[in-house]
Structure formats: C-alpha cells, structure tokens
Design an enzyme around this catalytic site. Sequence first.
Site, PDB file in Angstrom:
ATOM      1  N   VAL A 146       0.836  -1.198   0.000  1.00 60.40           N
ATOM      2  CA  VAL A 146       0.000   0.000   0.000  1.00 60.40           C
ATOM      3  C   VAL A 146       0.870   1.248   0.000  1.00 60.40           C
ATOM      4  O   VAL A 146       1.707   1.430   0.893  1.00 60.40           O
ATOM      5  CB  VAL A 146      -0.937   0.006   1.227  1.00 60.40           C
ATOM      6  CG1 VAL A 146      -1.859   1.220   1.185  1.00 60.40           C
ATOM      7  CG2 VAL A 146      -1.754  -1.274   1.289  1.00 60.40           C
ATOM      8  N   CYS A 147       0.653   2.106  -0.999  1.00 58.15           N
ATOM      9  CA  CYS A 147       1.353   3.386  -1.114  1.00 58.15           C
ATOM     10  C   CYS A 147       2.870   3.146  -1.084  1.00 58.15           C
ATOM     11  O   CYS A 147       3.398   2.380  -1.874  1.00 58.15           O
ATOM     12  CB  CYS A 147       0.861   4.334  -0.020  1.00 58.15           C
ATOM     13  SG  CYS A 147       1.457   6.012  -0.206  1.00 58.15           S
ATOM     14  N   GLN A 148       3.577   3.784  -0.156  1.00 58.30           N
ATOM     15  CA  GLN A 148       5.020   3.579  -0.069  1.00 58.30           C
ATOM     16  C   GLN A 148       5.344   2.108   0.225  1.00 58.30           C
ATOM     17  O   GLN A 148       6.365   1.585  -0.239  1.00 58.30           O
ATOM     18  CB  GLN A 148       5.582   4.459   1.050  1.00 58.30           C
ATOM     19  CG  GLN A 148       7.075   4.445   1.182  1.00 58.30           C
ATOM     20  CD  GLN A 148       7.523   5.122   2.467  1.00 58.30           C
ATOM     21  OE1 GLN A 148       6.777   5.167   3.460  1.00 58.30           O
ATOM     22  NE2 GLN A 148       8.716   5.662   2.471  1.00 58.30           N
TER      23      GLN A 148
END
Lengths: 358, 276
Positions: A146-148
């Site tokens: 998720v994301c980074q």
Amino acid sequence: MSRSPDAATPAELTARIAVTLARVRQAAHVSVGCSSRRPVWSYRRTTLYHYLPCAGAATARRRAPPRPLLICFALVNRPYVLDLQPDRSLIRRLLEAGRSVYLIDWGDPEEGGHTDLAEYVIEHLGGCVRYLCASHDLSAVDLLGVCQGGVLSLCYSALFPARIANLVTLTTPVDFHTEADLLGRWARGLDTELIAALGNMPGELLNGLFLALMPLRLAQQKYVRLLTAGLEQSAIDDFVRMEKWIFDSPPQSAAALAQYVRWFYQENRLLQGTLQLRGQPVRLAAIRQPLLNLYALEDHIVPPAACAALGRHVSSRAYSAHAFATGHIGMYVSQAARTTIPQHISSWLDARRSGASR
Amino acid sequence: MTDPHASNPFRADAAFTAAAERFYELLKTFGAPAAAAAGRSPDWTTLAAPLAGQFEQWLKMSQFGGPWSGTAAPGGVGHGFEAASPAWLFGGLPLGPAAAPAGEARHTFELLGKLAQLQAQLAVHWGEVAQSAARGFVARMGAQGGSHGTPADALRLYELWVECAEEAYGATVRKAEFCRLQAELANTSAALLVEQRRQAESLVRAFGLPTRSEVDALYAQLQELRQRFGDSGAHAAAQADEPAGAATPAPRAARSKPARRVRPRGKRRSGRGTRG
C-alpha cells in the site's frame, strides 16, 4: 439540527456550529482499529500481526486453505487506517471474504535514524515473508503493498520473485517524475545528506508537507464543512477517527527517508532500472508474477499516472490495473474501499489461486 | 478497540474551534459588502482585498510552503488536531549563537541571515498567491451575480473563495522558482539544525555529559550484545534468501539482530526463532 445548511438563519448556523463543537469534544476519545489480531513475529521495531478469522467468513466454503495475504503498509503513516472501524475496514472485508490476513506494523524507528531501505525491505519485510512461508509450509505468499509500502513490496518482489505468488499494489507510485506530482517537484532540490544527518524525522514535519499540497482545503475547508453540516454524533466520530489517523504519523528513519527522497523522488531509480539494494539490482522487469495494480484517479499525493506506469515496466503476463474515482485516502476508507476494492482484490486472488498448487 | 496514540496529547476540538473562529471572520467579511449593497450588486473588489490579506497572513503564519522553516502560531492551522501540541520544527535555536565559539557562531549567524532572506522571498510568493486569488474571485463573482445576504450565500462565497485560493496557490507552488526556493529553505533550516546539534555536543562534552552520538553508539552496542547473548538459539531474520541472480549472500545480513517469534500467551518461550 437536521435542516440543510442552505436553509439556516444566522442564529441557527451559530447554534449548529456550537452543537457540532460539543460533539467533536465528545468524540475526542474515539478508538481506532476494530478487528481482533495477535502479534506473531517481530524484528527490531517491526511487528507482524495475524488477524483472526471473522465468524461466518467464506473460509469454510473454500476447498483449499487460502494462501496468507501479507499487507505491507507505508512507513509514513500508521497501518490501522486499513482497519479503522467495522464499516470502514479493508482488512475486515478481506477476512469476511475468507482471506488469511497478516499486516506489517513498522512501529517507530530506532533512535539514531540508521535503519535504511535495504534493511526495511530485506530484513523487515523479508523476515515477515520468510516467517509466513515457514509457518505455513509454503514457498510463496501473496503480498499487498500500500502506497510507499507498495514501493517496498515491488523492490522485494523484484529481488525475491520466488517468495511472492501474487502481488497487489494499492496507490503505489512507480514514476516519481510525473507532471502532477507536486511532492516530487518539492523534493527534487532537497539535500539528502543533510536529511540523513538529522536523525529520525518527526512525523509532524511530513504531515505539514502533506497539508501543504492543498492547504485551504485540507486545513480549513473540511472543518468548516463539518461545522456547518449539522451531522449526527456517529458521523462526527467517524470524522474524528480519521483525523486521529491523519495526525498520528510515526517518525521517519533519517537514513530510509533520505534514500527514499534521493532514489525515488529525485532520481526515479525504480522506473529507470538503476535502483540497487545492497548491491543487488532491483529491476521491475524481474517481476513476473501476476500483478493487480489499483489506484485512485483523484489522488493528490500519488498521481494516477505515477501508478499507471507500473504496467509498462513489469514482465507480469497476468497484469491488470483498475482506477477508482476517489482520492488517496478514499482508497482506504471510502465507499469504494468498503466494498469494491476488497472484493476486487479477493476475487482476483481467487482467480489466481484456482488450479494453482502449493 | 485500541487507541495506539492514547499517550499523546490530543486536542480534538482545537482545529475545529480555530476553524470556527476563522469562519466567523470570513462570514463577517462576506456579510459586510452584501449588507452595504442592499439590493445592488456588491463591490467584490472591496470584499476581495481583506480576504486576500487574511489568506496571505494565514499562509505566512502556517508556513505551508516550508513547514520546517518556522514555528506556526499557536492554534495555527498547519497542524490540524496537533495544533495544541508542540510541533517539532527546524526553527528555534536551543542554545543561541552566543553559546558557540566565535567561528561557529559566525556560521550560525550566516545561516540565520540566509534563512531570514529566504523567508522574505517566500513571503513575496504568498503575497502574489493572495493577490492572484483575489483577482480570480472578483472575476468569477462578477460573472455570477445572485443574492449574497444569508449564511447559505456566505457559505457559497466561502466555497468559491477556497476554490480561487487553491487555484492560485497551486499555480505558484508548482513553479520551478518556488520549488527551488522551498528546497533551499529546507536545506538551510536543516544545515542550521545540524550546526546547532554540533554546538550542543561541544557544550555537553565540556560539561562531561554524554552526547547524542555517544548515546547512539551505546545503543548500537547494546543491540549487538542483545543479538549475541539474548536469543542465541534464534535464527536471524537476516538469514535472507539469496536475491534473484545474486552470486553472494547479502553482505549486511549477518550483522542484523535475530528475529523472534512472538510468544503465544500462556506458553513458554521456545527460544527458537524462525527462518524463511
């Protein structure tokens, strides 16, 4: 307080704001995180949690036990946004779909700020994967980045492709030099050696940066809208819960942050194919496993183009991407996150699983 | 179920109270020309000027262009719910340049001077953003017309103002010149902090107190000792897989602290770690 703001007189509006303020104060102690979980493995400050199956989950209907799904969240925020409250929980929906869900909580970095990206990817994330493989007698697990955390997951999958059966990326940037990427523009001139010398970076600093992307909307308008909307207590509790998460940012390890800024935001190494971790090349082309890429069309933190670029650089034959008409945080807590996104992930994993052996 | 930050000071109502105050200010601003006009079309230029002034002031106080560059005012909007808590920022000398030897103090003064210069340049940008927002607002109000006397009208004006302000802000903060300035501001602030820490280390050393770097070094040694003696039966998480295509094991792997399997409740620790 049920009249619409449009119909309010000045006196009514004032009363409405006063009532909302009282409700906000009442909501100050709302709790976050809703599903039962237990820690199963830890390494330095990182803890791997196993979420206990939901009663009545779809597991019983499955012939084969589900392959563990490991969720790797970003370093810059706390992961409980994925399980914020019962009706806003990506994790709970995945559990209800019968998935065996594990989540990495990075905790706060150790003093000194020396934990670097290679350690996060190889030891922390890698340790979780190896633990799961060993405890489930599997050669590979499914990974949701998720994301980074998606960036870290891509790095790990490229380095250790045999360990990841299926990869899902959610709001994960790959191209850090897209036109709409304001954070990328701001980061380009930063002196990363100075960042590395500063020690752990307080979370408030990054929060300030995220708010600075749209200051009036994020730091003023949303409060005014809430104050004047005349919402019930439960809606205000939801809002406050979200606010708690937004401003509960962990400090960042200076070494990892400096590397992230330089390697990704400044030099775009992941896309360029020039990234190395401990001397090993991290090439997106090495990712051959099935890959589902989910991103938001109205994302002001990770522009959609930054995520969509992934498809052009991996070698996965089973690659699919899906864009949702919501914002960055909306991907975790919006209506779409409540229903469509977990369904999408689960049915995609089921489709990969059918016919596959351990 | 859990409140992972229960120990943190948390003022849920601070941001809302501040927002309410600002909103009332805006309502007053919006209400005045509408009332004065009494049926005529209000003078939006007169309205836009105080709005622009308030916006510019708010940007300066909140340091949105560089949250590292100064302390936001108490209750400032840059920190939302955390407004009441002491935000860590790069600014604020813990010792002051006078505490350092002459040569070091000169460097600190130079950095402080540069920081002030850069902040002044940033303020020029905020002024331009505010003026541009005001121009956009006047242009769009002139085209819209309509009634402007009730709270609902004020709310609509407020929404339009936010739209114009964000557009103006977005246009400026994407410019290469602004990005360069902001990066320079961050770098100067960081350099100042590094300098301050260096001076603080000299000072505490002079008093015979342990420095930050000494504490960090001790912590690293402690980690190593824990690794060596604490859980010697455990297999390190660092017993990493061979990266795809790698000829040799990851070089730093052996230095890492062993991973541990979290002990289930009610059971004795097995003393065995896990490996992949």
